[in-house]
Design a protein around this motif. Structure first.
Motif, mmCIF file in Angstrom:
data_model
loop_
_atom_site.group_PDB
_atom_site.id
_atom_site.type_symbol
_atom_site.label_atom_id
_atom_site.label_comp_id
_atom_site.label_asym_id
_atom_site.label_seq_id
_atom_site.Cartn_x
_atom_site.Cartn_y
_atom_site.Cartn_z
ATOM 1 N N LEU A 101 8.298 -41.295 -30.336
ATOM 2 C CA LEU A 101 9.365 -40.315 -30.165
ATOM 3 C C LEU A 101 9.207 -39.554 -28.855
ATOM 4 O O LEU A 101 8.099 -39.213 -28.447
ATOM 5 C CB LEU A 101 9.354 -39.308 -31.323
ATOM 6 N N ALA A 102 10.324 -39.267 -28.207
ATOM 7 C CA ALA A 102 10.341 -38.341 -27.083
ATOM 8 C C ALA A 102 10.501 -36.921 -27.626
ATOM 9 O O ALA A 102 10.972 -36.720 -28.749
ATOM 10 C CB ALA A 102 11.479 -38.680 -26.136
ATOM 11 N N VAL A 103 10.114 -35.930 -26.819
ATOM 12 C CA VAL A 103 10.147 -34.541 -27.274
ATOM 13 C C VAL A 103 10.845 -33.656 -26.248
ATOM 14 O O VAL A 103 10.555 -33.730 -25.045
ATOM 15 C CB VAL A 103 8.716 -34.002 -27.518
ATOM 16 N N LEU A 104 11.784 -32.840 -26.730
ATOM 17 C CA LEU A 104 12.316 -31.713 -25.965
ATOM 18 C C LEU A 104 11.568 -30.502 -26.494
ATOM 19 O O LEU A 104 11.850 -30.014 -27.592
ATOM 20 C CB LEU A 104 13.827 -31.573 -26.166
ATOM 21 N N LEU A 105 10.593 -30.040 -25.738
ATOM 22 C CA LEU A 105 9.639 -29.048 -26.222
ATOM 23 C C LEU A 105 10.190 -27.636 -26.069
ATOM 24 O O LEU A 105 10.540 -27.203 -24.968
ATOM 25 C CB LEU A 105 8.335 -29.183 -25.433
ATOM 26 N N GLY A 106 10.239 -26.907 -27.169
ATOM 27 C CA GLY A 106 10.805 -25.563 -27.156
ATOM 28 C C GLY A 106 9.782 -24.471 -26.920
ATOM 29 O O GLY A 106 8.635 -24.553 -27.377
ATOM 30 N N ILE A 107 10.202 -23.448 -26.186
ATOM 31 C CA ILE A 107 9.429 -22.216 -26.025
ATOM 32 C C ILE A 107 10.254 -21.095 -26.643
ATOM 33 O O ILE A 107 11.397 -20.860 -26.228
ATOM 34 C CB ILE A 107 9.162 -21.899 -24.533
ATOM 35 N N TRP A 108 9.687 -20.408 -27.636
ATOM 36 C CA TRP A 108 10.428 -19.320 -28.283
ATOM 37 C C TRP A 108 10.232 -18.033 -27.491
ATOM 38 O O TRP A 108 9.135 -17.496 -27.402
ATOM 39 C CB TRP A 108 9.978 -19.123 -29.725
ATOM 40 N N ILE A 138 12.341 -26.557 -23.037
ATOM 41 C CA ILE A 138 13.475 -25.649 -23.230
ATOM 42 C C ILE A 138 12.927 -24.228 -23.309
ATOM 43 O O ILE A 138 12.320 -23.831 -24.302
ATOM 44 C CB ILE A 138 14.269 -26.008 -24.503
ATOM 45 N N VAL A 139 13.139 -23.468 -22.244
ATOM 46 C CA VAL A 139 12.552 -22.130 -22.116
ATOM 47 C C VAL A 139 13.510 -21.098 -22.711
ATOM 48 O O VAL A 139 14.341 -20.505 -22.019
ATOM 49 C CB VAL A 139 12.246 -21.811 -20.643
ATOM 50 N N GLY A 168 8.461 -34.992 -13.205
ATOM 51 C CA GLY A 168 9.237 -35.729 -14.195
ATOM 52 C C GLY A 168 9.595 -34.955 -15.440
ATOM 53 O O GLY A 168 10.482 -35.360 -16.195
ATOM 54 N N VAL A 169 8.904 -33.838 -15.690
ATOM 55 C CA VAL A 169 9.225 -32.999 -16.851
ATOM 56 C C VAL A 169 10.189 -31.908 -16.397
ATOM 57 O O VAL A 169 9.865 -31.103 -15.509
ATOM 58 C CB VAL A 169 7.961 -32.383 -17.471
ATOM 59 N N GLU A 170 11.369 -31.873 -16.994
ATOM 60 C CA GLU A 170 12.424 -30.954 -16.563
ATOM 61 C C GLU A 170 12.383 -29.652 -17.363
ATOM 62 O O GLU A 170 11.750 -29.568 -18.435
ATOM 63 C CB GLU A 170 13.793 -31.633 -16.720
ATOM 64 N N VAL A 171 13.089 -28.654 -16.856
ATOM 65 C CA VAL A 171 13.217 -27.385 -17.570
ATOM 66 C C VAL A 171 14.691 -27.086 -17.799
ATOM 67 O O VAL A 171 15.560 -27.465 -17.003
ATOM 68 C CB VAL A 171 12.574 -26.205 -16.816
ATOM 69 N N SER A 189 18.782 -22.229 -12.076
ATOM 70 C CA SER A 189 17.355 -22.205 -12.431
ATOM 71 C C SER A 189 16.948 -23.342 -13.358
ATOM 72 O O SER A 189 15.774 -23.435 -13.739
ATOM 73 C CB SER A 189 17.011 -20.857 -13.089
ATOM 74 N N VAL A 190 17.889 -24.193 -13.757
ATOM 75 C CA VAL A 190 17.570 -25.261 -14.710
ATOM 76 C C VAL A 190 17.849 -26.626 -14.091
ATOM 77 O O VAL A 190 18.656 -26.763 -13.163
ATOM 78 C CB VAL A 190 18.387 -25.112 -16.021
ATOM 79 N N ASP A 191 17.176 -27.640 -14.622
ATOM 80 C CA ASP A 191 17.436 -29.011 -14.185
ATOM 81 C C ASP A 191 18.690 -29.567 -14.844
ATOM 82 O O ASP A 191 19.380 -30.401 -14.277
ATOM 83 C CB ASP A 191 16.239 -29.899 -14.515
ATOM 84 N N PHE A 192 18.963 -29.124 -16.062
ATOM 85 C CA PHE A 192 20.213 -29.468 -16.749
ATOM 86 C C PHE A 192 20.567 -28.328 -17.693
ATOM 87 O O PHE A 192 19.699 -27.542 -18.097
ATOM 88 C CB PHE A 192 20.105 -30.807 -17.495
ATOM 89 N N VAL A 193 21.837 -28.215 -18.001
ATOM 90 C CA VAL A 193 22.350 -27.134 -18.838
ATOM 91 C C VAL A 193 22.345 -27.588 -20.302
ATOM 92 O O VAL A 193 22.901 -28.640 -20.631
ATOM 93 C CB VAL A 193 23.786 -26.750 -18.415
ATOM 94 N N THR A 194 21.716 -26.798 -21.154
ATOM 95 C CA THR A 194 21.696 -27.091 -22.590
ATOM 96 C C THR A 194 22.609 -26.104 -23.302
ATOM 97 O O THR A 194 22.332 -24.905 -23.339
ATOM 98 C CB THR A 194 20.274 -26.995 -23.159
#
Length: 541
Positions: A101-108, A138-139, A168-171, A189-194
């Motif tokens: 699995l790939a991960v979109l890692l969250g920061i709370w 994901i900050v 290679g790891v985006e924010v 400030s982001v590599d892509f908009v979520t």
């Protein structure tokens, strides 16, 4: 004798017919997934029933996370998390590698700077150790929506994290689309908009059948705002249980429909998409009511799919049981009226009395099975279970007592009779007991009504339990005789005004598109009119 038997048979047949109609599977769209194809990405939180993020000493282990990810690896290629320090979530990257699995890692990110620092440091460490698995960090999640940080603060967090990540790891940062619209500069400030697009939670809620078109419109709008920037729809989905919001109805069939139509649209348009969420999260009911705990397409208890791709879904799979218990209860209502009449020597002889009994039996029989199914879902905490238990008790006692009161020709009861029995020495024990049920029902209904007036967003409507109660008193009041001597009934008049005002407010506030709100508001109006009749026809001995 023929009339009550014929009415009872007709009422029971109607109950079974209605439930048979409600239980029919609702057709689903054609599956958007080809054979063996997986979901692009899903939101994952590890909390099972009885677990929550508010308990510092969490009993969630990496083994539990491993079990969840093993299940998810069969249906998706990616998981999105929301924290890097809570509940063994720091074990996700390593375990995700194990399961492919790939991960979109969250920061709370919240208000507490110490907790924020711990989240950032741990997430950066995990990304540095697992750059092959962690595709993006994901900050912060809906921090602007909650008002816990400014856009400048978030931009600073993003800059710091970006500077520490391996190549290679985006924010990115995740929030509801309106808050991206208000803070467009944050996109620099982001590599892509979520962006989160949740039709159910819009300020103007969108019905399930219109939600996919709405999502497409918003996604195109966001694409125009941030032209040249990649867009991830970071949260979208539909709940399977809970209260309606205007015309937006949570249900298993609507959840199946919306998720499958969303996936089909994403494939057609080439949208990046993450579905919220994998497993139901019961703890969210503390924050968002019943609906909050039912966004998962996997059940919290069984850990299995709530629906099958492309297959019809019944919103009431236990309809046969609900129809059966409702018909039996309706039969008991008729039996109670007949036995009470014989015992009192005044059996209901006219069509008017038996029509009232039939009304009580139909209303309570239709809703009894639904109430038994909904109370466990809608009850949370000690207070919720007390209310739920009270609903079941009164929805059982009031229809039967109403039938007995009609059969025994009991007079109209009042709140005074319940609160001060000594003031009405001529009342029978049945009338005193029935008056007590009235007082208890008024208290319970007032708690529900005032909640829907002053704090309605996450409140369930409780119409299933209230219907037998309100119908019992309403139909009995239509055929009961009044006391001979007249007196004012201030308590009934005040209560009537409260329920009439509450009912009208609920209908207007929830709009006519919300049939749950319309039903519940109508119940309050009927109860108010019933109490008004008691107030104006009240007599003293």
């Amino acid at each position: 004798m023929r009339m009550p038997l014929a009415l009872a048979a007709l009422v029971c047949a109607a109950i079974v017919a209605v439930w048979a109609w409600l239980g029919q599977p609702v057709p689903a769209p054609v599956s958007p997934l080809a054979a063996g194809e997986k979901l692009p990405c899903v939101s994952y939180a590890p909390f099972r029933p009885g677990q929550d993020p508010f308990t510092p000493a969490s009993d969630i282990t990496p083994a539990q996370v491993d079990d969840d990810l093993a299940r998810l690896a069969k249906i998706t290629n990616c998981v999105r998390t929301y924290s890097s320090t809570q509940a063994s979530l720091d074990s996700v990257p390593e375990l995700a590698r194990k399961h492919g699995l790939a991960v979109l890692l969250g920061i709370w990110i919240a208000r507490d700077p110490v907790a924020n620092r711990a989240e950032i440091d741990r997430a950066v460490q995990l990304a540095q150790q697992n750059p092959d698995v962690v595709k993006a960090v994901i900050v912060g999640n809906e921090v602007l929506l909650r008002g816990e940080q400014s856009s400048n603060d978030i931009a600073a967090f993003l800059k710091e994290v970006k500077g520490k990540l391996p190549p290679g790891v985006e924010v990115t940062y995740a929030d509801v689309w309106e808050f991206w619209e208000r803070n467009r500069g944050l996109a620099d400030s982001v590599d892509f908009v979520t962006v989160h697009i949740l039709p159910f939670w819009e300020d103007l809620p969108v019905a399930a059948e219109k939600s996919v078109a709405h999502l497409g419109e918003i996604r195109e709008h966001v694409g125009e705002m941030f032209a040249g920037k990649e867009i991830l729809i970071g949260e979208t989905g539909w709940p399977s249980e809970g209260r309606m919001r205007e015309g937006a109805l949570p249900s298993p069939s609507n959840q199946a429909r919306v998720i499958q139509e969303l996936l089909a649209l994403a494939k057609e348009k080439g949208y990046r998409l993450n579905v919220i969420e994998a497993f139901d999260q019961p703890w969210k009911r503390q924050l968002e009511g019943t609906v909050g705990g039912h966004w998962g397409f996997l059940d919290a208890y069984t850990r299995e799919f709530k629906f099958a791709w492309g297959e019809a879904v019944s919103d009431h799979p236990l309809w046969k049981w609900q129809a059966g218990i409702g018909a039996v209860f309706a039969g008991l209502v008729f039996a109670a009226a007949g036995l009470a009449g014989r015992r009192a020597g005044t059996p209901p002889a006219g069509g008017r009395d038996w029509a009232a009994v039939a009304g009580v039996a139909l209303a309570s029989g239709l809703m009894y099975g639904r109430m038994l199914a909904s109370v466990p879902v809608e009850s949370l905490g000690v207070g919720g279970w007390i209310r739920g238990g009270s609903l079941i008790a009164l929805a059982t006692a009031v229809p039967l007592a109403s039938a007995v009161a009609i059969g025994a020709r009991a007079r109209l009861v009042t709140l005074t009779l319940a609160l001060n029995p000594a003031s009405t020495p001529g009342a029978t024990r049945l009338e005193r007991f029935y008056a007590l049920l009235l007082a208890l029902s008024v208290v319970l209904a007032a708690q529900v009504a005032l909640g829907l007036v002053f704090d309605p967003r996450y409140k369930d409507f409780q119409f299933a339990g209230l219907t037998p109660i309100v119908a019992g008193f309403a139909f009995q009041s239509l055929v009961a005789a009044a006391w001979r001597a007249r007196t004012d009934r201030h308590a009934e008049a005040i209560a009537a005004a409260v329920f009439l005002a509450s009912g009208l407010y609920v209908v207007v506030n929830e709009t006519l598109a919300n049939w749950q709100g319309l039903w519940t508001g109508t119940l309050f109006v009927v109860l108010g009119l019933t109490l008004w009749r008691l107030a104006t026809a009240g007599r003293k001995i």
